[in-house]
Enzyme design. Structure first.
Site, PDB file in Angstrom:
ATOM      1  N   ARG A  46      25.673   6.421  -2.362  1.00  0.00           N
ATOM      2  CA  ARG A  46      25.309   5.809  -3.644  1.00  0.00           C
ATOM      3  C   ARG A  46      23.868   5.339  -3.690  1.00  0.00           C
ATOM      4  O   ARG A  46      23.258   5.328  -4.760  1.00  0.00           O
ATOM      5  CB  ARG A  46      26.226   4.628  -3.912  1.00  0.00           C
ATOM      6  CG  ARG A  46      27.493   5.174  -4.482  1.00  0.00           C
ATOM      7  CD  ARG A  46      28.441   4.251  -5.061  1.00  0.00           C
ATOM      8  NE  ARG A  46      27.938   3.083  -5.721  1.00  0.00           N
ATOM      9  CZ  ARG A  46      28.772   2.182  -6.201  1.00  0.00           C
ATOM     10  NH1 ARG A  46      30.061   2.359  -6.071  1.00  0.00           N
ATOM     11  NH2 ARG A  46      28.310   1.122  -6.809  1.00  0.00           N
ATOM     12  N   LYS A 146      39.756   8.266   9.881  1.00  0.00           N
ATOM     13  CA  LYS A 146      40.809   7.272   9.798  1.00  0.00           C
ATOM     14  C   LYS A 146      40.274   6.029   9.081  1.00  0.00           C
ATOM     15  O   LYS A 146      39.067   5.849   9.059  1.00  0.00           O
ATOM     16  CB  LYS A 146      41.346   6.944  11.189  1.00  0.00           C
ATOM     17  CG  LYS A 146      40.402   6.082  12.039  1.00  0.00           C
ATOM     18  CD  LYS A 146      41.075   5.617  13.289  1.00  0.00           C
ATOM     19  CE  LYS A 146      41.640   4.236  13.100  1.00  0.00           C
ATOM     20  NZ  LYS A 146      41.241   3.276  14.145  1.00  0.00           N
ATOM     21  N   HIS A 176      39.110  10.228  16.952  1.00  0.00           N
ATOM     22  CA  HIS A 176      37.997  10.508  17.875  1.00  0.00           C
ATOM     23  C   HIS A 176      38.448  10.485  19.337  1.00  0.00           C
ATOM     24  O   HIS A 176      37.774  11.028  20.198  1.00  0.00           O
ATOM     25  CB  HIS A 176      36.803   9.588  17.614  1.00  0.00           C
ATOM     26  CG  HIS A 176      36.925   8.216  18.182  1.00  0.00           C
ATOM     27  ND1 HIS A 176      37.668   7.236  17.588  1.00  0.00           N
ATOM     28  CD2 HIS A 176      36.386   7.652  19.288  1.00  0.00           C
ATOM     29  CE1 HIS A 176      37.588   6.135  18.317  1.00  0.00           C
ATOM     30  NE2 HIS A 176      36.813   6.356  19.357  1.00  0.00           N
ATOM     31  N   LYS A 180      37.318  12.936  23.103  1.00  0.00           N
ATOM     32  CA  LYS A 180      36.800  12.424  24.377  1.00  0.00           C
ATOM     33  C   LYS A 180      37.093  13.433  25.475  1.00  0.00           C
ATOM     34  O   LYS A 180      38.219  13.916  25.592  1.00  0.00           O
ATOM     35  CB  LYS A 180      37.454  11.077  24.722  1.00  0.00           C
ATOM     36  CG  LYS A 180      36.985   9.935  23.843  1.00  0.00           C
ATOM     37  CD  LYS A 180      37.625   8.642  24.273  1.00  0.00           C
ATOM     38  CE  LYS A 180      37.376   7.550  23.250  1.00  0.00           C
ATOM     39  NZ  LYS A 180      36.159   6.793  23.464  1.00  0.00           N
ATOM     40  N   GLU A 214      39.872  -3.574  25.237  1.00  0.00           N
ATOM     41  CA  GLU A 214      38.494  -3.663  24.748  1.00  0.00           C
ATOM     42  C   GLU A 214      37.973  -5.084  24.935  1.00  0.00           C
ATOM     43  O   GLU A 214      38.755  -6.040  24.889  1.00  0.00           O
ATOM     44  CB  GLU A 214      38.444  -3.331  23.264  1.00  0.00           C
ATOM     45  CG  GLU A 214      38.889  -1.925  22.935  1.00  0.00           C
ATOM     46  CD  GLU A 214      38.687  -1.645  21.465  1.00  0.00           C
ATOM     47  OE1 GLU A 214      37.638  -1.089  21.128  1.00  0.00           O
ATOM     48  OE2 GLU A 214      39.555  -2.004  20.665  1.00  0.00           O
ATOM     49  N   ASP A 233      45.612   0.048  13.763  1.00  0.00           N
ATOM     50  CA  ASP A 233      44.252   0.447  14.125  1.00  0.00           C
ATOM     51  C   ASP A 233      44.228   1.322  15.388  1.00  0.00           C
ATOM     52  O   ASP A 233      43.405   2.232  15.489  1.00  0.00           O
ATOM     53  CB  ASP A 233      43.401  -0.815  14.359  1.00  0.00           C
ATOM     54  CG  ASP A 233      41.944  -0.498  14.639  1.00  0.00           C
ATOM     55  OD1 ASP A 233      41.362   0.274  13.861  1.00  0.00           O
ATOM     56  OD2 ASP A 233      41.389  -1.003  15.636  1.00  0.00           O
ATOM     57  N   HIS A 238      45.339   6.390  18.173  1.00  0.00           N
ATOM     58  CA  HIS A 238      44.780   6.727  19.485  1.00  0.00           C
ATOM     59  C   HIS A 238      45.831   6.700  20.602  1.00  0.00           C
ATOM     60  O   HIS A 238      45.942   7.649  21.384  1.00  0.00           O
ATOM     61  CB  HIS A 238      43.645   5.772  19.857  1.00  0.00           C
ATOM     62  CG  HIS A 238      42.556   5.704  18.823  1.00  0.00           C
ATOM     63  ND1 HIS A 238      42.189   6.780  18.058  1.00  0.00           N
ATOM     64  CD2 HIS A 238      41.740   4.692  18.438  1.00  0.00           C
ATOM     65  CE1 HIS A 238      41.202   6.421  17.253  1.00  0.00           C
ATOM     66  NE2 HIS A 238      40.925   5.163  17.457  1.00  0.00           N
TER      67      HIS A 238
HETATM   68  C1  BG6 Z   1      38.487   2.773  16.497  1.00  0.00           C
HETATM   69  C2  BG6 Z   1      39.128   1.461  16.151  1.00  0.00           C
HETATM   70  O1  BG6 Z   1      39.218   3.821  15.949  1.00  0.00           O
HETATM   71  O2  BG6 Z   1      38.455   2.902  17.915  1.00  0.00           O
HETATM   72  C3  BG6 Z   1      38.348   0.318  16.770  1.00  0.00           C
HETATM   73  O3  BG6 Z   1      39.148   1.320  14.729  1.00  0.00           O
HETATM   74  C4  BG6 Z   1      38.209   0.516  18.257  1.00  0.00           C
HETATM   75  O4  BG6 Z   1      38.972  -0.939  16.482  1.00  0.00           O
HETATM   76  C5  BG6 Z   1      37.690   1.912  18.573  1.00  0.00           C
HETATM   77  O5  BG6 Z   1      37.315  -0.472  18.745  1.00  0.00           O
HETATM   78  C6  BG6 Z   1      37.748   2.177  20.057  1.00  0.00           C
HETATM   79  O6  BG6 Z   1      37.076   3.382  20.328  1.00  0.00           O
HETATM   80  P1  BG6 Z   1      36.335   3.612  21.724  1.00  0.00           P
HETATM   81  O7  BG6 Z   1      35.839   5.013  21.629  1.00  0.00           O
HETATM   82  O8  BG6 Z   1      35.266   2.589  21.819  1.00  0.00           O
HETATM   83  O9  BG6 Z   1      37.400   3.433  22.772  1.00  0.00           O
END
Ligand code: BG6
Length: 485
Positions: A46, A146, A176, A180, A214, A233, A238
């Site tokens: 935008r 996502k 994603h 990896k 994390e 999330d 994942h």
């Molecule tokens: C994202 C989540 O999809 O993946 C985040 O929304 C998370 O909350 C992240 O921190 C973790 O990804 P990575 O690659 O850092 O393990």
């Protein structure tokens, strides 16, 4: 191998994801010579920016997030010269004729990718406008980020909206984690070796643990995260994908539908999770004067929030291979270490010829996804020395960086791999619509269950391994978490 010439339009081209991931990933592919000269990358957003301002924005993104592979200024300039920008309103008409004009004149058969790096409410309007403006041809691919829905109903609605304009073979739903390098390695380890697969079942495996811990909090994404929580999330996508790759049957070939059919069967075989097999938590404030930060509730500005920043659960698969083997999943924010690891704990040997005093010894295969990517197999040997037949467990340890040299230790970022796959037209590492829906169909009743019971998440100290109840979940079963605890 360079990819075919392509045009890539990034909707949300000035957004956070474009800045942190998409643009740096494209730049790194460019540095390695994988992007052909005639490829074009068009940011669309935008903001009423000039092309020069957009290039400056991208240069900053590359500098900040480009990683260790950042190249000299000349290469950056060359990359920037490939970029274009269109100010565009996804919901209105502004910018669309300009975008059509920019994409005109390309040879038929040239791959055109539209990357929807925007909130899900814009997926429908973008898809409709692409169709309306004649940009949804058979060579068009769309990439969708996502969160893919908030629950089963919204995911079905999104799938239906996209399906009105694009065939499933044109839709690339990104998780994603699948990009990896080490996650793809799960398949190589399982299906490239004779060693593991014969033992990969409930007869030999005691249980499997998947941890994605994390240290970061929810900064900058408070509104989204407080609506989602760790279940939506992380687990629904994942960790579910990791579980699929660990538990699935060998596909007949490494082909998109063969792989995704097997993953789908895993999700559909997942049992409902019992209430006493779930632990939810919320991190507390960190008072350390060097790294102070607010509690979860303070971070999201919702003093009564019951959203979980941590979850641990135990589930089972009702199928021939895994009947009776528990799968423990846990993930959380503001934990003591960043560590993603899958632990496959084998059963004790059925009989110890060394007698009771030799103790219990079971093999453990640890697959470290990040950091320090690698594999450790714990094996039992004789303790050296004259003290008789005493047993000791030692690690057979392999880190990819050491085993594969510098290139193996600095693998391409997940987005580099995934964007290249989109351009190549390979959907193996992308989620199919039915997979996403099946994952929500498993997740929804779990969430509905705790909402109906009014369960509140347990507080846990920042920098810890999570709520103590998560340890109890394991201890009740005579087991313990490995990795961080
Ligand atoms: C994202 C989540 O999809 O993946 C985040 O929304 C998370 O909350 C992240 O921190 C973790 O990804 P990575 O690659 O850092 O393990």
């Amino acid at each position: 191998i360079p990819v075919d010439p392509f045009d890539l339009v990034v909707f949300g081209g000035t957004g956070d994801l474009a800045q942190r991931k998409i643009l740096p990933a494209l730049f790194r592919r460019f540095c390695t010579g994988h992007i052909p000269d005639s490829a074009r990358i068009i940011g669309a957003a935008r903001s009423d920016m000039t092309l020069d301002a957009y290039r400056a924005f991208c240069a900053k993104a590359i500098k900040t997030y480009g990683g260790t592979r950042s190249c000299e200024d000349g290469t950056v300039q060359e990359f920037l010269s490939r970029l274009d920008y269109v100010p565009l309103d996804a919901m209105g008409e502004t910018g669309w004729p300009e975008l059509v004009h920019k994409l005109e004149g390309c040879a038929a058969g040239r791959v055109t990718v539209f990357y929807f790096s925007v909130g899900p409410r814009l997926f429908g309007p973008l898809a409709e406008r692409l169709r309306h403006h004649g940009m949804a041809g058979p060579d068009t691919r769309i990439v969708v980020e996502k969160p893919f829905g908030h629950d089963l109903e919204s995911a079905q609605a999104l799938n239906a909206t996209l399906a009105r304009h694009f065939a499933e073979g044109q839709i690339y739903r990104i998780d994603h984690y699948l990009g990896k390098e080490t996650v793809q390695n799960l398949m190589a380890v399982r299906f490239g070796n004779m060693l593991f697969e014969p033992l990969w079942n409930s007869q030999y495996v005691d249980h499997i643990q998947i941890t994605v811990a994390e240290t970061v909090g929810v900064d900058g994404r408070e509104e989204y995260y407080d609506r989602a929580g760790a279940m939506r999330d992380m687990i629904q996508n994942h960790l579910m994908q990791l579980l699929c790759l660990i538990a699935m049957e060998p596909p007949a070939k490494f082909d998109p539908d063969a792989v995704r059919d097997e993953k789908l069967k895993v999700i559909r075989a997942l049992d409902a999770v019992l209430p006493h097999h779930i632990v939810r938590g919320q991190f507390e404030a960190c008072l350390d004067p060097d790294h102070p930060h607010p509690s979860y509730r303070g971070s999201v500005g919702e003093p009564r929030s019951t959203t979980e920043s941590y979850i641990a659960l135990r589930t089972h698969l009702s199928n021939w291979r895994w009947a009776g083997t528990p799968f423990y999943l846990r993930t959380g924010k503001r934990l003591k270490a960043r560590s993603s690891v899958i632990n496959v704990m084998f059963k004790d040997a059925p009989h110890s010829i060394f007698g009771e005093e030799a103790g219990r010894h079971a093999n453990l295969l640890s697959i470290r996804l990040q950091p320090n990517e690698g594999i450790t197999l714990k094996v039992t040997i004789k303790e050296p020395g004259p003290g008789g037949m005493r047993l000791v467990d030692v690690p057979l340890d392999m880190t990819f960086a050491e085993a594969l040299g510098p290139d193996g230790g600095d693998p391409p970022d997940a987005y580099e791999r995934l964007i290249t796959d989109v351009i190549r037209g390979n959907q193996t590492l992308f989620m199919r619509g039915d997979e996403v829906e099946a994952a929500w169909a498993w997740t929804d009743p779990i969430i509905a269950g705790w909402e109906a019971r009014g369960d509140a998440p347990k507080p846990y100290p920042s920098g810890s391994a999570g709520p103590t109840d998560a340890d109890l979940l394991m201890r009740r079963d005579g087991r313990e978490w490995r990795g961080i605890n």
